[in-house]
Scaffold this motif. Structure first.
Motif, PDB file in Angstrom:
ATOM      1  N   LEU A 293      49.542  52.283  37.540  1.00 31.09           N
ATOM      2  CA  LEU A 293      50.145  51.096  38.152  1.00 31.09           C
ATOM      3  C   LEU A 293      50.844  51.446  39.459  1.00 31.09           C
ATOM      4  O   LEU A 293      50.692  50.753  40.463  1.00 31.09           O
ATOM      5  N   LEU A 294      51.613  52.521  39.464  1.00 33.01           N
ATOM      6  CA  LEU A 294      52.317  52.938  40.683  1.00 33.01           C
ATOM      7  C   LEU A 294      51.330  53.300  41.788  1.00 33.01           C
ATOM      8  O   LEU A 294      51.556  53.019  42.964  1.00 33.01           O
ATOM      9  N   ASN A 295      50.233  53.923  41.383  1.00 35.90           N
ATOM     10  CA  ASN A 295      49.221  54.349  42.347  1.00 35.90           C
ATOM     11  C   ASN A 295      48.515  53.161  42.994  1.00 35.90           C
ATOM     12  O   ASN A 295      48.119  53.209  44.161  1.00 35.90           O
ATOM     13  N   ASN A 296      48.366  52.096  42.230  1.00 34.25           N
ATOM     14  CA  ASN A 296      47.637  50.921  42.721  1.00 34.25           C
ATOM     15  C   ASN A 296      48.481  50.027  43.624  1.00 34.25           C
ATOM     16  O   ASN A 296      47.950  49.118  44.265  1.00 34.25           O
ATOM     17  N   PHE A 297      49.790  50.262  43.652  1.00 31.14           N
ATOM     18  CA  PHE A 297      50.668  49.415  44.466  1.00 31.14           C
ATOM     19  C   PHE A 297      51.295  50.227  45.596  1.00 31.14           C
ATOM     20  O   PHE A 297      52.493  50.215  45.808  1.00 31.14           O
ATOM     21  N   SER A 298      50.453  50.970  46.302  1.00 28.29           N
ATOM     22  CA  SER A 298      50.949  51.799  47.399  1.00 28.29           C
ATOM     23  C   SER A 298      51.290  50.932  48.607  1.00 28.29           C
ATOM     24  O   SER A 298      50.627  49.924  48.866  1.00 28.29           O
ATOM     25  N   GLN A 299      52.328  51.337  49.333  1.00 26.12           N
ATOM     26  CA  GLN A 299      52.741  50.638  50.550  1.00 26.12           C
ATOM     27  C   GLN A 299      52.401  51.540  51.732  1.00 26.12           C
ATOM     28  O   GLN A 299      53.135  52.474  52.041  1.00 26.12           O
ATOM     29  N   GLN A 300      51.287  51.271  52.363  1.00 25.66           N
ATOM     30  CA  GLN A 300      50.788  52.159  53.407  1.00 25.66           C
ATOM     31  C   GLN A 300      51.465  51.889  54.749  1.00 25.66           C
ATOM     32  O   GLN A 300      51.741  50.745  55.100  1.00 25.66           O
ATOM     33  N   MET A 301      51.716  52.988  55.474  1.00 21.43           N
ATOM     34  CA  MET A 301      52.291  52.901  56.815  1.00 21.43           C
ATOM     35  C   MET A 301      51.193  53.193  57.838  1.00 21.43           C
ATOM     36  O   MET A 301      50.194  53.853  57.531  1.00 21.43           O
ATOM     37  N   MET A 302      51.367  52.726  59.046  1.00 23.20           N
ATOM     38  CA  MET A 302      50.376  52.953  60.098  1.00 23.20           C
ATOM     39  C   MET A 302      50.330  54.438  60.441  1.00 23.20           C
ATOM     40  O   MET A 302      51.360  55.057  60.721  1.00 23.20           O
ATOM     41  N   VAL A 303      49.132  55.004  60.418  1.00 22.54           N
ATOM     42  CA  VAL A 303      48.960  56.440  60.648  1.00 22.54           C
ATOM     43  C   VAL A 303      49.463  56.830  62.034  1.00 22.54           C
ATOM     44  O   VAL A 303      50.063  57.901  62.216  1.00 22.54           O
ATOM     45  N   GLU A 304      49.240  55.965  63.039  1.00 20.07           N
ATOM     46  CA  GLU A 304      49.685  56.293  64.398  1.00 20.07           C
ATOM     47  C   GLU A 304      51.202  56.435  64.443  1.00 20.07           C
ATOM     48  O   GLU A 304      51.747  57.335  65.109  1.00 20.07           O
ATOM     49  N   HIS A 305      51.893  55.527  63.759  1.00 19.39           N
ATOM     50  CA  HIS A 305      53.359  55.595  63.719  1.00 19.39           C
ATOM     51  C   HIS A 305      53.814  56.881  63.027  1.00 19.39           C
ATOM     52  O   HIS A 305      54.746  57.553  63.500  1.00 19.39           O
ATOM     53  N   VAL A 306      53.155  57.222  61.936  1.00 19.38           N
ATOM     54  CA  VAL A 306      53.517  58.426  61.191  1.00 19.38           C
ATOM     55  C   VAL A 306      53.305  59.666  62.053  1.00 19.38           C
ATOM     56  O   VAL A 306      54.155  60.569  62.107  1.00 19.38           O
ATOM     57  N   ALA A 307      52.178  59.733  62.758  1.00 19.06           N
ATOM     58  CA  ALA A 307      51.890  60.883  63.621  1.00 19.06           C
ATOM     59  C   ALA A 307      52.967  61.038  64.692  1.00 19.06           C
ATOM     60  O   ALA A 307      53.397  62.164  65.008  1.00 19.06           O
ATOM     61  N   GLY A 308      53.413  59.927  65.233  1.00 17.82           N
ATOM     62  CA  GLY A 308      54.475  59.980  66.240  1.00 17.82           C
ATOM     63  C   GLY A 308      55.780  60.501  65.659  1.00 17.82           C
ATOM     64  O   GLY A 308      56.509  61.276  66.304  1.00 17.82           O
ATOM     65  N   GLN A 309      56.099  60.073  64.443  1.00 18.48           N
ATOM     66  CA  GLN A 309      57.322  60.523  63.786  1.00 18.48           C
ATOM     67  C   GLN A 309      57.257  62.015  63.428  1.00 18.48           C
ATOM     68  O   GLN A 309      58.259  62.725  63.497  1.00 18.48           O
ATOM     69  N   ILE A 310      56.059  62.487  63.051  1.00 17.11           N
ATOM     70  CA  ILE A 310      55.892  63.917  62.760  1.00 17.11           C
ATOM     71  C   ILE A 310      56.169  64.726  64.026  1.00 17.11           C
ATOM     72  O   ILE A 310      56.890  65.740  64.005  1.00 17.11           O
ATOM     73  N   ALA A 311      55.603  64.289  65.139  1.00 18.55           N
ATOM     74  CA  ALA A 311      55.814  64.988  66.407  1.00 18.55           C
ATOM     75  C   ALA A 311      57.294  65.001  66.787  1.00 18.55           C
ATOM     76  O   ALA A 311      57.813  66.018  67.281  1.00 18.55           O
ATOM     77  N   LYS A 312      57.970  63.894  66.565  1.00 12.47           N
ATOM     78  CA  LYS A 312      59.400  63.806  66.867  1.00 12.47           C
ATOM     79  C   LYS A 312      60.194  64.781  66.009  1.00 12.47           C
ATOM     80  O   LYS A 312      61.095  65.482  66.497  1.00 12.47           O
ATOM     81  N   PHE A 313      59.857  64.865  64.723  1.00 12.13           N
ATOM     82  CA  PHE A 313      60.552  65.775  63.802  1.00 12.13           C
ATOM     83  C   PHE A 313      60.306  67.227  64.208  1.00 12.13           C
ATOM     84  O   PHE A 313      61.214  68.056  64.187  1.00 12.13           O
ATOM     85  N   GLU A 314      59.069  67.542  64.581  1.00 11.82           N
ATOM     86  CA  GLU A 314      58.736  68.909  65.002  1.00 11.82           C
ATOM     87  C   GLU A 314      59.571  69.311  66.216  1.00 11.82           C
ATOM     88  O   GLU A 314      60.082  70.444  66.291  1.00 11.82           O
ATOM     89  N   LYS A 315      59.694  68.393  67.167  1.00 10.56           N
ATOM     90  CA  LYS A 315      60.450  68.695  68.381  1.00 10.56           C
ATOM     91  C   LYS A 315      61.930  68.889  68.069  1.00 10.56           C
ATOM     92  O   LYS A 315      62.569  69.827  68.576  1.00 10.56           O
ATOM     93  N   GLU A 316      62.487  68.019  67.221  1.00 11.88           N
ATOM     94  CA  GLU A 316      63.915  68.105  66.895  1.00 11.88           C
ATOM     95  C   GLU A 316      64.257  69.377  66.133  1.00 11.88           C
ATOM     96  O   GLU A 316      65.352  69.921  66.269  1.00 11.88           O
ATOM     97  N   HIS A 317      63.310  69.873  65.323  1.00  9.65           N
ATOM     98  CA  HIS A 317      63.588  71.030  64.476  1.00  9.65           C
ATOM     99  C   HIS A 317      62.878  72.297  64.963  1.00  9.65           C
ATOM    100  O   HIS A 317      62.929  73.327  64.273  1.00  9.65           O
ATOM    101  N   ASP A 318      62.228  72.202  66.126  1.00  7.50           N
ATOM    102  CA  ASP A 318      61.569  73.350  66.741  1.00  7.50           C
ATOM    103  C   ASP A 318      60.593  74.025  65.778  1.00  7.50           C
ATOM    104  O   ASP A 318      60.650  75.235  65.538  1.00  7.50           O
ATOM    105  N   ILE A 319      59.725  73.232  65.178  1.00 14.83           N
ATOM    106  CA  ILE A 319      58.702  73.758  64.267  1.00 14.83           C
ATOM    107  C   ILE A 319      57.368  73.116  64.590  1.00 14.83           C
ATOM    108  O   ILE A 319      57.308  72.094  65.300  1.00 14.83           O
ATOM    109  N   ILE A 320      56.314  73.719  64.082  1.00 19.10           N
ATOM    110  CA  ILE A 320      54.978  73.131  64.197  1.00 19.10           C
ATOM    111  C   ILE A 320      54.351  73.127  62.805  1.00 19.10           C
ATOM    112  O   ILE A 320      54.182  74.187  62.190  1.00 19.10           O
ATOM    113  N   PHE A 321      54.050  71.947  62.282  1.00 21.87           N
ATOM    114  CA  PHE A 321      53.434  71.840  60.965  1.00 21.87           C
ATOM    115  C   PHE A 321      51.977  72.283  61.026  1.00 21.87           C
ATOM    116  O   PHE A 321      51.273  72.021  62.011  1.00 21.87           O
TER     117      PHE A 321
END
Length: 736
Positions: A293-321
């Motif tokens: 049931l939990l798996n079937n009710f996923s709330q998906q986020m826009m991949v482009e937005h997520v990619a931007g947030q990952i890049a922001k986190f990498e820059k703030e923490h000086d890491i590369i995933f």
């Protein structure tokens, strides 16, 4: 050989009402003798026969350490009067006892048993008081009778009293009707004890009650000791026939009747008939359906937005995933349920922090872990409060269960659970019941660690199914590449010998010639050498000895004795307390060994109070009250817990822990004996779990061959579980 003492009780100097441990004075042949032990509640004037051994107490002198006690009915008028007037019988004091004995003489006890209405013949005893005296006397008489009855079958006094308190005046009737009921109702009674009573009472070896009890016992024991959710029918019949000393063919129709009566459940699992306890069967189905049931009710986020947030986190923490880490983060924002697995140094914590950053709504994200130590590590790593699963679900002693469930779910947008390999099927069911549909569930763990102590293989079964999205992290973070602890953990996992005594200086091996020499070296390391290498504070709290075995010169029990003597030696009698074979001292390191949902705790820093101390909680004894026969333990999360004497059975010394007990914990330094042992115990899985408990230092002491044997031994006992099958079935139902 036990000796016998016959005498009259003069008085009770001390009695622990919880477990019956007593100190009494007995008059025997003119001498006043002290008798100690777990005894029934005795009153002055009672005639008793004690069986036990004489001991010399350093302070109180010669005493009889009683192992058994039988109570004789007083026969003299003076004895009857003292017994009735002792305070044991409600409504009778010394003066009333004298009046009753004067009225009825030698027939006093017979009157109380058979014609108690005659009490109203005595001036001052009316209808209400007569009823009170009669009920109290009959209850005490029934308790005494059941105690004598139970002890005649060799049961310890403490267990006899526990049974008598549970069943009261019905004890003998219940046991004569079905002694196997004791297994269900009384903690501490196993099949062998109940069976001994049953056979003595004349129950036939081939009787239905005995065979039914044996089958259910084998199934339950396999769940507790081996973590099975079910047993194949053929295996169950074979194991039960060995226990019951009968042919499997005799058990087959009994097993069928248990299934027909819904006392057990049968189902085809991968081509063989599996036999389940009903609750285990329902539990795995409940988990599978809720995950679906939990798996079937996923709330998906826009991949482009997520990619931007990952890049922001990498820059703030000086890491590369790495690509795999980026995949895991994106998957967390697209899935209703996600599993993230990986060994030490693979960036699970950094990944969790990035997910929290992207999801936002910080107050709507809850963090949890199975143990207090794991929750604390999660809090330290994220800067956000993490709770144990039990605290998250708000256990209530008054309610007798978790307050958070399907009717009162957790109020959160996302739930992240760490160390999920430790979660058994029962705790997972309780957790999922409290997760409302639409909540994002992210579970993090290490699949190569030991499975949960309790039944099931939750993480392994979820990974084996294709229902739940999963990402496995394998690349070691750059900052951990130099750590030999991390590198050796991965080498062990790959079946390779760890690199010993490298120049990096965080993974060492010391050879020894015998288990005794190994134990001596471990004590020296903890007492003298490692404190210099680390610092004084770590010498007491940061160093943890882990042993793969409980017995032997390098087993948990013996190492705890040696380490306690070296690290926390005896100072005075006032700072220590003896319970069974364990001496507890102020500032001893201790571990709680069973889930106790009713045990109260308090947090002095924030005045918070609650209930529940759980298996694996580690703390330190802060005070001992010898007069009140209690002690106080401070646990890692600032909880103070008071233990009355009877509750000390739930505590053990923790200078040395078994590897299983260390799951979910992390220590500055881990010291481990490696001297060989049973191949079923000493495997790669266990060795990997032990090594990955260390943050800064690992020291192995023993034989290189023992290390090699563990690395090469990839055998781990397969658990019979069906959660993977359930997950596949609900997935199939989705597509049909």
């Amino acid at each position: 050989m036990a000796e016998e003492l016959r005498g009259v009780v003069s008085g009770t100097l001390f009695r622990n009402s919880e477990n019956g441990w007593s100190v009494i004075e007995v008059r025997s042949k003119g001498d006043l003798i002290t008798v100690v032990g777990t005894l029934p509640e005795l009153s002055a004037g009672e005639h008793c026969i004690f069986s036990g051994n004489w001991v010399q107490h350093p302070q109180f002198g010669r005493q009889l350490q009683a192992s058994a006690c039988s109570i004789e009915t007083p026969t003299s008028l003076k004895g009857i009067e003292r017994y009735l007037g002792s305070g044991l019988i409600k409504g009778i004091g010394p003066s009333t006892a004298r009046l009753i004995v004067e009225a009825f003489g030698q027939q006093t006890l017979e009157v109380l048993s058979e014609t108690p209405e005659r009490l109203r013949e005595i001036s001052g005893i009316g209808k209400v008081r007569s009823r009170q005296i009669t009920q109290s006397y009959q209850q005490q008489f029934a308790l005494r009778k059941s105690m004598v009855f139970l002890q005649s079958y060799g049961l310890p006094i403490g267990l006899s009293e526990k049974i008598s308190k549970k069943y009261k005046e019905r004890a003998e009737d219940i046991i004569r009707k079905n002694p196997y009921q004791l297994i269900e109702d009384i903690d501490g009674v196993g099949f062998l004890t109940a069976d001994r009573i049953a056979l003595t009472l004349g129950f036939p070896e081939g009787g239905d009650e005995r065979l039914r009890a044996g089958l259910i016992y084998v199934l339950r024991e396999s769940s507790i000791s081996s973590g099975h959710s079910y047993i194949p029918r053929v295996c169950l019949l074979r194991q039960a026939s060995g226990l019951l000393r009968c042919q499997p063919e005799l058990l087959d129709p009994i097993l069928s009747s248990l299934i027909l009566g819904h006392e057990l459940h049968s189902e085809d699992i991968d081509g063989e008939e599996g036999i389940f306890l009903p609750d285990a069967y329902r539990c795995e189905w409940s988990i599978a359906k809720k995950l679906n049931l939990l798996n079937n009710f996923s709330q998906q986020m826009m991949v482009e937005h997520v990619a931007g947030q990952i890049a922001k986190f990498e820059k703030e923490h000086d890491i590369i995933f790495s690509p795999t880490q980026q995949q895991a983060i994106i998957q967390a924002t697209q899935s209703g349920v996600l599993l993230v697995t990986g060994g030490p140094g693979t960036g699970k914590t950094t990944l969790i922090n990035c997910i929290i950053h992207i999801l936002g709504h910080d107050e709507d994200i809850l963090l949890a872990a199975p143990t207090g130590r794991a929750a604390k590590r999660m809090s330290d790593a994220t800067g956000k409060e993490a709770k144990t699963i039990h605290r998250l679900l708000e256990f209530s002693g008054e309610f007798g269960g978790f307050m958070r469930d399907d009717e009162n779910p957790l109020d959160c947008f996302c739930l992240i659970v760490d160390e999920v390999s430790m979660v058994d099927i029962y705790l997972m069911r309780s957790l999922l019941r409290a997760v409302k549909i639409g909540t994002r569930l992210i579970m993090v763990g290490d699949k190569d660690q030991l499975p949960s102590v309790g039944p099931g293989n939750v993480l392994g079964d979820m990974l084996a199914s294709s229902l739940i999205a999963q990402v496995r992290l394998t690349e070691i973070f750059r900052q951990d590449e130099k750590s030999m602890i991390v590198q050796n953990a991965h080498r062990i996992n790959q079946g390779l010998m760890p690199t010993l005594n490298s120049k990096e200086g965080d993974f060492f091996f010391e050879r020894s010639k015998s288990p005794e020499e190994t134990a001596k070296t471990i004590v020296d390391l903890c007492q003298r050498r490692l404190p210099k290498f680390l610092n004084d504070d770590l010498a007491y709290k940061g160093i943890q000895v882990l042993s793969p075995t409980k017995k032997g010169a390098c087993g948990v029990h013996q190492l705890n004795i040696l380490l306690q003597s070296a690290l926390n030696p005896k100072k005075s009698d006032e700072h220590e307390m003896l319970y069974a074979e364990t001496t507890f001292r102020c500032w001893d390191k201790v571990i709680h060994t069973r889930n106790n949902y009713m045990l109260a705790w308090r947090n002095l820093s924030n005045d918070e109070e609650g209930q529940g101390v759980f298996n694996g909680d580690v703390g330190y004894i802060t005070s001992i009250d010898k007069e009140g026969r209690s002690l106080t333990v401070l646990y890692d999360d600032e909880r103070y817990v008071d233990y009355e004497y009877a509750k000390l059975e739930e505590l053990e010394l923790a200078y040395c822990l078994s590897v299983h007990k260390s799951q979910g914990s992390a220590f500055e330094a881990v010291v481990m004996p490696v001297v060989g042992g049973h191949h079923l115990l000493l495997n790669r899985n266990l060795f990997y779990t032990a090594v990955t408990r260390a943050k800064k230092l690992v020291v192995l002491v023993g034989y290189e061959q023992a290390i090699y044997s563990m690395v090469q031994n990839n055998h781990s006992q397969k658990r019979n579980t069906a959660l993977c099958n359930r997950l596949s079935e609900v997935q199939f139902a989705n597509h049909s």
